[in-house]
Design a protein around this motif. Structure first.
Motif, short mmCIF file in Angstrom:
data_model
loop_
_atom_site.label_atom_id
_atom_site.label_comp_id
_atom_site.label_asym_id
_atom_site.label_seq_id
_atom_site.Cartn_x
_atom_site.Cartn_y
_atom_site.Cartn_z
N VAL A 165 -56.89 -14.98 -32.33
CA VAL A 165 -55.95 -14.86 -33.45
C VAL A 165 -56.56 -15.53 -34.67
N LYS A 166 -56.53 -14.84 -35.78
CA LYS A 166 -56.98 -15.45 -37.03
C LYS A 166 -55.91 -15.19 -38.07
N ASP A 167 -55.51 -16.24 -38.77
CA ASP A 167 -54.46 -16.16 -39.79
C ASP A 167 -53.20 -15.47 -39.25
N GLY A 168 -52.84 -15.80 -38.04
CA GLY A 168 -51.60 -15.28 -37.47
C GLY A 168 -51.65 -13.84 -37.01
N THR A 169 -52.82 -13.23 -37.00
CA THR A 169 -52.94 -11.85 -36.56
C THR A 169 -53.92 -11.76 -35.40
N VAL A 170 -53.58 -10.95 -34.41
CA VAL A 170 -54.47 -10.79 -33.27
C VAL A 170 -55.72 -10.03 -33.72
N VAL A 171 -56.89 -10.61 -33.44
CA VAL A 171 -58.14 -9.98 -33.89
C VAL A 171 -59.07 -9.62 -32.73
N ALA A 172 -58.65 -9.91 -31.51
CA ALA A 172 -59.51 -9.54 -30.39
C ALA A 172 -58.65 -9.35 -29.16
N ASP A 173 -59.13 -8.50 -28.27
CA ASP A 173 -58.44 -8.32 -27.01
C ASP A 173 -59.06 -9.27 -26.00
N ARG B 274 -34.39 -1.82 -30.64
CA ARG B 274 -34.30 -1.08 -31.88
C ARG B 274 -34.48 -2.00 -33.09
N LYS B 275 -34.08 -3.29 -32.91
CA LYS B 275 -34.12 -4.23 -34.02
C LYS B 275 -35.53 -4.67 -34.37
N ASP B 276 -36.45 -4.52 -33.47
CA ASP B 276 -37.74 -5.18 -33.63
C ASP B 276 -38.85 -4.29 -33.05
N VAL B 277 -39.35 -3.41 -33.89
CA VAL B 277 -40.36 -2.46 -33.43
C VAL B 277 -41.74 -2.93 -33.90
N VAL B 278 -42.69 -2.98 -32.98
CA VAL B 278 -44.04 -3.45 -33.31
C VAL B 278 -44.98 -2.25 -33.28
N ARG B 279 -45.66 -2.00 -34.39
CA ARG B 279 -46.58 -0.87 -34.44
C ARG B 279 -47.96 -1.29 -33.96
N LYS B 280 -48.75 -0.32 -33.55
CA LYS B 280 -50.07 -0.67 -33.04
C LYS B 280 -51.02 -1.00 -34.18
N THR B 281 -52.01 -1.80 -33.87
CA THR B 281 -53.09 -2.11 -34.82
C THR B 281 -54.39 -1.85 -34.06
N PRO B 282 -55.54 -1.98 -34.70
CA PRO B 282 -56.78 -1.74 -33.94
C PRO B 282 -56.92 -2.64 -32.71
N TYR B 283 -56.26 -3.82 -32.70
CA TYR B 283 -56.41 -4.73 -31.56
C TYR B 283 -55.15 -4.86 -30.74
N GLN B 284 -54.08 -4.24 -31.19
CA GLN B 284 -52.80 -4.44 -30.54
C GLN B 284 -52.18 -3.12 -30.14
N ARG B 285 -51.53 -3.13 -28.98
CA ARG B 285 -50.74 -1.95 -28.62
C ARG B 285 -49.37 -2.05 -29.28
N SER B 286 -48.71 -0.91 -29.35
CA SER B 286 -47.37 -0.92 -29.93
C SER B 286 -46.39 -1.50 -28.90
N GLY B 287 -45.20 -1.79 -29.36
CA GLY B 287 -44.20 -2.33 -28.44
C GLY B 287 -42.91 -2.60 -29.16
#
Lengths: 268, 539
Positions: free
Chosen positions: B482-490, B76-89
């Motif tokens: 990963v570019k600039d700390g963000t996942v940009v490819a699967d 509950r403390k740490d919810v990750v939303r999906k992005t075009p390259y990332q699944r939620s979790g």
């Protein structure tokens, strides 16, 4: 600020931004720009609500039965809901007051740490409860429900007061660790199951679990003081002189746990 | 692809902060002459390191899943939303599989090892590894309290033991021999434990000493790329540094890796007199050969302790009063899970924190000691940059020491340590050293022929933690993930397995069909669970 829902929808809207803390000092334009989730789509508050500035500090909403997390974590100020409210109303709130003129859904006041929630009609399940896995639920504050409440009211509650003027669902006060739960209607089954500490005050006789033992019939001093103080609140809780001066039958339990919890049943 | 003008730290090839261009072709690092793809990454002012190699973490398998089920409050403390390259979790101490992959990659790590897979749960572990994106991965197979291992050690049948170890690694598609509290987990099935290397295991006439020596010899004779991976006896108890020292010394001359050594470097008689044994352990490491260790550095805050060491988990449950799950894996091993919170103002927790740093700083050869937090036992893996900062800056250590329990200054030598890690040292303890210890020749360096797993950071000496938290680029198999700390490819990583081959004898098959809940034919993990595998030869 006046907020009226633009559409009637069954899709849940997640709007933890509807709190006096987020709204304070913001214009209608800025408030409208706050983020909300409409289902799983990120939107702005203005996409879901018609927002008007009525010059008051109080946030007034129309009936919003599908809007979740209103007043989440608020620390001060007031929210008035002219109708029904959705789930998680006032979850983790620390101060201020929320008034609901209709019904409220599940998890209202979950893990709240202060403030007041007043519900004119019925409340859902897990009122003032603990989210799954948490060690404690409501921890300070006051919840008054004029109608009935659902199951697991005050689960794992640690401090604070819950008053339900109607009936309670099942397993009210389960695993309670402290605080006070008062019910004027009929309490459901398995009342106070696994409670360690805390008090439940009843005005109708319950079907108690076998793990509660009868102690004595008397007039508890603390309850006298407690009810007098509750009488002073503006919520018109139906406390009579008889309730203050009469005797109560005390049961302690749940002896399958710590057993320091107490249930008072009003006698005469 | 060319990585141009970067400041390269590649300790395995003795490159220490030089401006070197790196050429990538078809997922490998190549010589300039073989380069065809002329795409450039301008890396001037950036620090270029080999991709991180994690040697010990708990990210997949049955006990991780039990912890996920057990800790809704953690998600509950740490919810990750999906992005075009990332699944939620969800994240925090027991993240979902996808989030694990993304977070390792964001930090610049490209290879991770699940450090304890019970053989019966190996299929489950591989299934979850398949859902961990980007990184290369593999499992270590638990053997320290396996029925057959104990039986052959008792009977003195070393060749049979060796054959069984090879078969079990083949059947579970494991990479190394993991030993957890040797003998103790077997005794736990009867509510007992072992407390010294010479205690007798319940129902078997063997001692932890014999189990360790036999398995270490088997791993060496089978030429496994990684040594035995040992979680010592008496973990977590005050005074246990003696048993750790004895384990390191008595296993000589075999190769051995002592894991999360911080939990096994405690001096003192009881919790009241709890002190650090870190300097003693570091001295033992300094004078021993063929030994490596990882620290299991404590991160203040929430953790979920999960280990096959069932008896210790029961002790921790009694100590902490938190919820507890216990698991018994038939004839093989066990497990326990207890949520825990490390507090700065708790004297024991604060000393534990200092011990990890002591071992890291006092061990002279960085190729002997590696940075881990034993995720999620001492803290979540994505707090590594916090430890990196403490290692690289004495000033930051002193600032941190002011905020923890004051007794640390009396009971630990950490305040007097002046050493500061260089970027090269850091590259060894997180990359070159771990890759060498794991026998992964294509990882942990940037020489020609290595896998094109590269992490590039915007390094700022004033903000070391921030620099390493999010990589400017992470390149996996030549792909910018990963570019600039963000996942940009699967990207799908490979699973590492060994080419060991062995078969069970008729007697072993009979024991199997008599006592196991599964048939031996259904036991081995099928190839279908390894769609992208890399087979490592044992020689």
């Amino acid at each position: 600020m006046l907020l009226n829902p633009l559409v009637k929808t069954a899709i849940p809207v997640t709007a933890p931004c509807i709190t006096p803390d987020w709204f304070s000092g913001k214009s209608v334009e800025e408030v409208g720009n706050l983020p909300v989730y409409y289902g799983n789509k990120e939107k702005r508050l203005r996409d879901v609500f018609d927002i008007k500035d009525d010059g008051k500090d109080i946030i007034t909403l129309g009936s919003v039965p599908t809007v979740k997390y209103i007043g989440k974590g608020m620390t001060a100020g007031s929210i008035v809901i002219k109708g029904d409210a959705g789930m998680h109303l006032g979850a983790e709130m620390k101060g201020g007051c929320i008034t609901v003129e209709g019904n409220v859904s599940d998890w209202a006041g979950a893990e709240m740490k202060g403030g007041e929630i007043v519900v004119a009609q019925n409340a859902g399940h897990c009122l003032g409860g603990a989210y799954r896995g948490s060690k404690s639920g409501m921890n300070k504050g006051l919840i008054v429900v004029k109608g009935n409440a659902g199951n697991e009211v005050g689960g794992l509650m640690k401090k604070g007061i819950i008053v339900v003027e109607g009936n309670l669902g099942d397993a009210a006060g389960c695993s309670m660790k402290g605080g006070t739960l008062i019910c004027y209607g009929h309490p459901g089954n398995r009342l106070g199951a696994l409670m360690q500490r805390g008090s439940i005050v009843l005005y109708e006789s319950p079907a108690l679990l076998p793990t509660f033992t009868y102690d004595a019939e008397y007039n508890p001093t603390w309850l006298r003081v407690f009810l007098r103080e509750l009488q002073k609140t503006p919520h018109r809780i139906p406390i009579t002189q008889n309730h203050i001066e009469g005797t109560y039958r005390r049961y302690n339990g749940d002896i399958s746990e710590l057993g320091k919890g107490e249930i008072f049943v009003f006698h005469e | 692809m060319i990585i141009k003008n970067g400041t390269v730290y590649d300790p395995a090839n003795n490159i220490n902060g030089e401006k070197v261009d790196i050429f990538i072709e078809k997922g490998k690092i190549v010589d300039e002459s073989e380069l065809r793809d002329k795409k450039e990454i301008e890396a001037s002012g950036l620090v270029v390191l080999p991709g991180g190699v994690e040697i010990h973490t708990h990210i997949a398998g049955s006990k991780v899943n039990i912890a996920r089920i057990m800790r809704p409050e953690d998600h509950r403390k740490d919810v990750v939303r999906k992005t075009p390259y990332q699944r939620s979790g969800t994240g925090y101490t027991v993240p979902t599989t996808f989030t694990i992959g993304y977070r390792y990659a964001e930090m610049g790590y490209t290879t991770v090892w699940e450090a304890a897979a019970p053989p019966l749960g190996a299929r489950h572990s591989h299934e979850e590894l398949l859902d961990i994106p980007i990184v290369d991965k593999g499992i270590f197979t638990l053997m320290g309290s396996n029925y057959f291992v104990l039986k052959y050690t008792e009977e003195g049948e070393f060749e049979k033991l060796k054959n069984f170890v090879a078969w079990l690694l083949h059947a579970t598609k494991g990479y190394a021999v993991k030993i957890v509290n040797p003998g103790g987990v077997e005794s736990w099935k009867w509510g007992k434990n072992v407390s010294s290397l010479d205690d007798t295991v319940q129902n078997f006439n063997v001692t932890p000493r014999e189990i360790l020596k036999n398995l270490a010899r088997a791993a060496d004779e089978l030429h496994l790329p990684h040594s035995i991976h040992v979680h010592c006896n008496n973990l977590g108890s005050p005074g246990n540094y003696a048993i750790t020292r004895e384990t390191i010394e008595m296993l000589s001359p075999y190769r051995r890796h002592i894991t999360h050594i911080q939990f096994n470097s405690y001096a003192g008689e009881d919790w009241g007199t709890f002190t650090s044994g870190g300097s003693d352990i570091a001295a033992t490491l300094n004078k021993s050969k063929n030994v490596t260790c990882d620290v299991g550095q404590v991160i203040f805050g929430d953790a979920t302790t999960m280990t096959a060491d069932g008896p210790w988990q029961h002790t921790l449950f009694k100590l902490s009063g938190n919820k507890w799950a216990n698991s018994d894996v038939e004839m093989e091993t066990g497990a326990g899970i207890v949520p825990y919170r490390f507090k700065k103002k708790n004297v024991v927790n604060a000393i534990q924190w200092s011990i990890g740093l002591e071992v890291l700083l006092l061990t002279e050869d960085p190729y002997k000691v590696f940075l881990t937090t034993d995720h999620p036992n001492a803290g979540p893996f994505y707090h590594y940059p916090q430890v990196m900062e403490l290692l690289m800056s004495r000033k930051k250590r002193e600032e941190m020491l002011e905020t923890v329990h004051p007794l640390v200054k009396e009971r630990s030598v950490l305040p007097s340590i002046e050493r500061e890690y260089s970027l090269s040292d850091l590259a060894v303890v997180t990359r070159a050293g771990t890759a060498r210890a794991l026998g992964m020749t294509a990882k942990g360096h940037l020489g020609v022929g290595a896998d094109a797993d590269i992490s590039i950071y915007r390094f700022d000496e004033e903000q070391i933690q921030k620099s390493f938290q999010k990589a400017a680029y992470t390149i996996k198999d030549g792909v910018i993930v990963v570019k600039d700390g963000t996942v940009v490819a699967d990207h799908m990583g490979k699973t590492y397995v060994l080419d060991v081959k062995a078969d069970l004898s008729e007697e072993e098959r009979q024991i199997f069909s008599k006592y196991y809940t599964v048939q031996v034919s259904n036991y081995p993990v099928e190839e279908a669970y390894l769609p992208q595998k890399e087979v490592v030869t044992c020689r």
